[in-house]
Design a protein around this motif. Structure first.
Motif, PDB file in Angstrom:
ATOM      1  N   SER A 104      46.068  55.665  14.334  1.00  0.00           N
ATOM      2  CA  SER A 104      45.024  55.870  15.326  1.00  0.00           C
ATOM      3  C   SER A 104      44.085  54.686  15.326  1.00  0.00           C
ATOM      4  O   SER A 104      43.962  53.987  14.335  1.00  0.00           O
ATOM      5  CB  SER A 104      44.241  57.156  15.041  1.00  0.00           C
ATOM      6  N   LEU A 105      43.429  54.438  16.468  1.00  0.00           N
ATOM      7  CA  LEU A 105      42.525  53.321  16.624  1.00  0.00           C
ATOM      8  C   LEU A 105      41.096  53.800  16.669  1.00  0.00           C
ATOM      9  O   LEU A 105      40.803  54.918  17.066  1.00  0.00           O
ATOM     10  CB  LEU A 105      42.853  52.561  17.925  1.00  0.00           C
ATOM     11  N   PHE A 106      40.171  52.921  16.261  1.00  0.00           N
ATOM     12  CA  PHE A 106      38.770  53.271  16.222  1.00  0.00           C
ATOM     13  C   PHE A 106      37.977  52.185  16.922  1.00  0.00           C
ATOM     14  O   PHE A 106      38.317  51.029  16.895  1.00  0.00           O
ATOM     15  CB  PHE A 106      38.291  53.398  14.763  1.00  0.00           C
ATOM     16  N   SER A 107      36.858  52.570  17.561  1.00  0.00           N
ATOM     17  CA  SER A 107      36.047  51.619  18.288  1.00  0.00           C
ATOM     18  C   SER A 107      34.731  51.362  17.598  1.00  0.00           C
ATOM     19  O   SER A 107      34.209  52.200  16.902  1.00  0.00           O
ATOM     20  CB  SER A 107      35.765  52.139  19.698  1.00  0.00           C
ATOM     21  N   CYS A 108      34.178  50.163  17.810  1.00  0.00           N
ATOM     22  CA  CYS A 108      32.916  49.800  17.182  1.00  0.00           C
ATOM     23  C   CYS A 108      31.931  49.283  18.215  1.00  0.00           C
ATOM     24  O   CYS A 108      31.133  48.408  17.954  1.00  0.00           O
ATOM     25  CB  CYS A 108      33.167  48.747  16.102  1.00  0.00           C
ATOM     26  N   GLU A 109      32.008  49.801  19.441  1.00  0.00           N
ATOM     27  CA  GLU A 109      31.061  49.415  20.487  1.00  0.00           C
ATOM     28  C   GLU A 109      29.678  49.968  20.163  1.00  0.00           C
ATOM     29  O   GLU A 109      29.542  51.093  19.720  1.00  0.00           O
ATOM     30  CB  GLU A 109      31.534  49.990  21.827  1.00  0.00           C
ATOM     31  N   THR A 110      28.632  49.176  20.370  1.00  0.00           N
ATOM     32  CA  THR A 110      27.297  49.610  19.978  1.00  0.00           C
ATOM     33  C   THR A 110      26.302  49.587  21.125  1.00  0.00           C
ATOM     34  O   THR A 110      25.107  49.662  20.918  1.00  0.00           O
ATOM     35  CB  THR A 110      26.760  48.704  18.855  1.00  0.00           C
ATOM     36  N   LEU A 169      34.172  53.289  12.508  1.00  0.00           N
ATOM     37  CA  LEU A 169      34.537  51.877  12.560  1.00  0.00           C
ATOM     38  C   LEU A 169      36.026  51.680  12.835  1.00  0.00           C
ATOM     39  O   LEU A 169      36.858  52.506  12.467  1.00  0.00           O
ATOM     40  CB  LEU A 169      34.175  51.179  11.247  1.00  0.00           C
ATOM     41  N   LEU A 170      36.311  50.561  13.456  1.00  0.00           N
ATOM     42  CA  LEU A 170      37.664  50.166  13.835  1.00  0.00           C
ATOM     43  C   LEU A 170      38.119  49.010  12.974  1.00  0.00           C
ATOM     44  O   LEU A 170      37.314  48.254  12.448  1.00  0.00           O
ATOM     45  CB  LEU A 170      37.639  49.741  15.308  1.00  0.00           C
ATOM     46  N   HIS A 171      39.423  48.864  12.810  1.00  0.00           N
ATOM     47  CA  HIS A 171      39.932  47.641  12.204  1.00  0.00           C
ATOM     48  C   HIS A 171      39.447  46.445  13.016  1.00  0.00           C
ATOM     49  O   HIS A 171      39.345  46.552  14.251  1.00  0.00           O
ATOM     50  CB  HIS A 171      41.466  47.628  12.202  1.00  0.00           C
ATOM     51  N   PRO A 172      39.161  45.317  12.404  1.00  0.00           N
ATOM     52  CA  PRO A 172      38.686  44.155  13.168  1.00  0.00           C
ATOM     53  C   PRO A 172      39.640  43.732  14.281  1.00  0.00           C
ATOM     54  O   PRO A 172      39.191  43.144  15.273  1.00  0.00           O
ATOM     55  CB  PRO A 172      38.553  43.064  12.096  1.00  0.00           C
ATOM     56  N   TRP A 173      40.923  44.007  14.148  1.00  0.00           N
ATOM     57  CA  TRP A 173      41.853  43.623  15.203  1.00  0.00           C
ATOM     58  C   TRP A 173      41.954  44.676  16.305  1.00  0.00           C
ATOM     59  O   TRP A 173      42.549  44.423  17.345  1.00  0.00           O
ATOM     60  CB  TRP A 173      43.245  43.352  14.623  1.00  0.00           C
ATOM     61  N   GLY A 174      41.376  45.839  16.099  1.00  0.00           N
ATOM     62  CA  GLY A 174      41.346  46.865  17.133  1.00  0.00           C
ATOM     63  C   GLY A 174      42.711  47.112  17.749  1.00  0.00           C
ATOM     64  O   GLY A 174      43.672  47.446  17.067  1.00  0.00           O
ATOM     65  N   GLY A 175      42.793  46.908  19.064  1.00  0.00           N
ATOM     66  CA  GLY A 175      44.054  47.080  19.776  1.00  0.00           C
ATOM     67  C   GLY A 175      44.836  45.799  19.907  1.00  0.00           C
ATOM     68  O   GLY A 175      45.683  45.662  20.784  1.00  0.00           O
TER      69      GLY A 175
END
Length: 302
Positions: free
Chosen positions: A18-24, A222-228
C-alpha cells in the motif's frame, strides 16, 4: 506497506502493498517545524505477542525486556534523543515531540504492563490469511485508545522477507485514498515479524528495531520517499529529496533533479544502522494526523 531487504524481491504470500501520502497543504503554519514549546503527544501502545507455545524469551515469545527496549528505541528515534542512534544534527530535522508508552490500563480499566501474550495453538482463528483481521482475532484493543502492535511468529525463512506493515489513518489530507484501510472495515494497527522487533543478533540489515519506527511513520501518515515512483508526485514532502525508485542499503545515489537521496530517512528501506531522520515536513504531517484523524490516541493517553 511491506518492507523488503531488496527492492527487486517480489513477495507472493502474505504481503499487502500500500502507498502513503505526505501532502501537508491543509496544515496551518503553526504546525511547521515543531518547537520546544509545542505540546508533546504521548500515545499508548499495546504489544500482542503471538507465539506457538514457546517459553517467554524463546523464539517469537519475546521477553519483556526486549519489548521495553524496543519502545525505548522507538522513542529515541521520534524524540531525536542525543546520545542514541535516533540522534541527528540535520538542520531540516527536529524532535517530533511524539512519544509512546506501553499501556498501563487495559480497555476494561484493569492494570496492565501493555503486553499481551497469546498462544496461537490454543486459539481457533477462523481466518487463514495472515493480515490485520487475522491477528486481531487473537487479540484487539480499542483502536481509538491504543496503537495495536502484533508481533508475528513467522518462521526463520521470513527474516528479511517480511519485516512489517501498517494501516494508515483515515485523513482529510490529499492521498488518503492510497492508504491501507483500517476501521471501520478492517482491524488496524501494525504487524511486525518477531525477528525484527527490537534489537537482536540475527544476521540482517534490519536487527536494530527500526522496522517499528518505519511502520509507526506509516501509521501516522507518512509515505516512502519514492511514493508512487513519480519524480513530481512521490511523498509530497518538499524537504525529502525526490526519488522515483526504491531506496535500500546504506549507499546514497542521485535521485530526481540529481539530488542526493536522503539515505538516512526512516521511511526508506535503508539498513537499520543508517536510519536517524524524520524531516520537518514529515514531522508536520504526523502531528497533523494526531490533531485530527488520530486525535483520540492523544486525548486518551493524556
Amino acid at each position: 506497506m511491506i518492507l523488503q531487504k531488496a527492492a527487486q524481491n517480489t513477495l507472493t504470500i502474505l504481503l499487502f502493498i500500500s502507498l502513503f501520502s505526505c501532502e501537508t497543504e491543509p496544515i496551518e503554519k503553526t504546525e511547521l517545524n515543531p518547537s520546544p514549546e509545542q505540546k508533546i503527544f504521548e500515545i499508548n501502545v499495546v504489544v500482542h505477542i503471538i507465539h506457538n507455545g514457546e517459553a517467554i524469551g524463546t523464539g517469537p515469545n519475546l521477553s519483556d525486556d526486549r519489548i521495553a527496549k524496543q519502545i525505548e528505541s522507538l522513542n529515541n528515534d521520534f524524540r531525536r534523543k542525543a546520545g542514541t542512534r535516533g540522534f541527528n544534527s540535520n538542520p531540516i530535522s527536529d524532535d517530533a515531540r511524539i512519544q509512546f508508552k506501553l499501556a498501563q490500563t487495559d480497555p476494561e480499566g484493569n492494570p496492565t504492563n501493555g503486553i499481551v501474550r497469546i498462544n496461537s495453538q490454543e486459539v481457533n482463528n477462523p481466518l487463514e490469511a495472515w493480515g490485520f483481521d487475522y491477528f486481531a482475532n487473537f487479540n484487539y484493543w480499542d483502536y481509538k485508545r491504543y496503537v495495536n502492535i502484533w508481533t508475528a511468529p513467522f518462521p526463520e525463512s521470513g527474516i528479511d522477507v517480511y519485516l512489517g506493515e501498517a494501516t494508515g489513518p483515515d485523513t482529510d489530507l490529499p492521498g488518503n485514498e492510497l492508504f491501507s484501510g483500517g476501521e471501520p472495515f478492517y482491524a488496524e494497527g501494525i504487524i511486525i515479524n518477531h525477528a525484527h522487533f527490537g534489537e537482536s543478533d540475527i544476521e540482517s540489515d534490519y536487527n536494530l528495531g527500526r522496522t517499528l519506527t518505519h511502520e509507526m511513520g506509516h501509521y501516522l501518515g507518512l509515505l516512502h520517499p519514492w511514493g508512487g515512483k513519480d519524480c513530481d508526485n512521490n511523498d509530497y514532502c518538499d524537504d525529502t529529496p525526490a526519488v522515483d525508485t526504491f531506496v535500500s542499503g546504506c549507499t546514497s545515489f542521485k535521485g530526481c533533479n540529481q539530488e542526493d537521496v536522503m539515505i538516512e530517512n526512516y521511511m526508506n528501506w535503508t539498513s537499520d544502522i543508517c536510519m536517524n531522520t524524520f524531516t520537518n515536513n514529515q514531522i508536520e504531517r504526523m502531528r497533523y494526523v494526531l490533531t485530527h484523524s488520530r486525535k483520540s490516541l492523544v486525548d486518551t493517553a493524556n
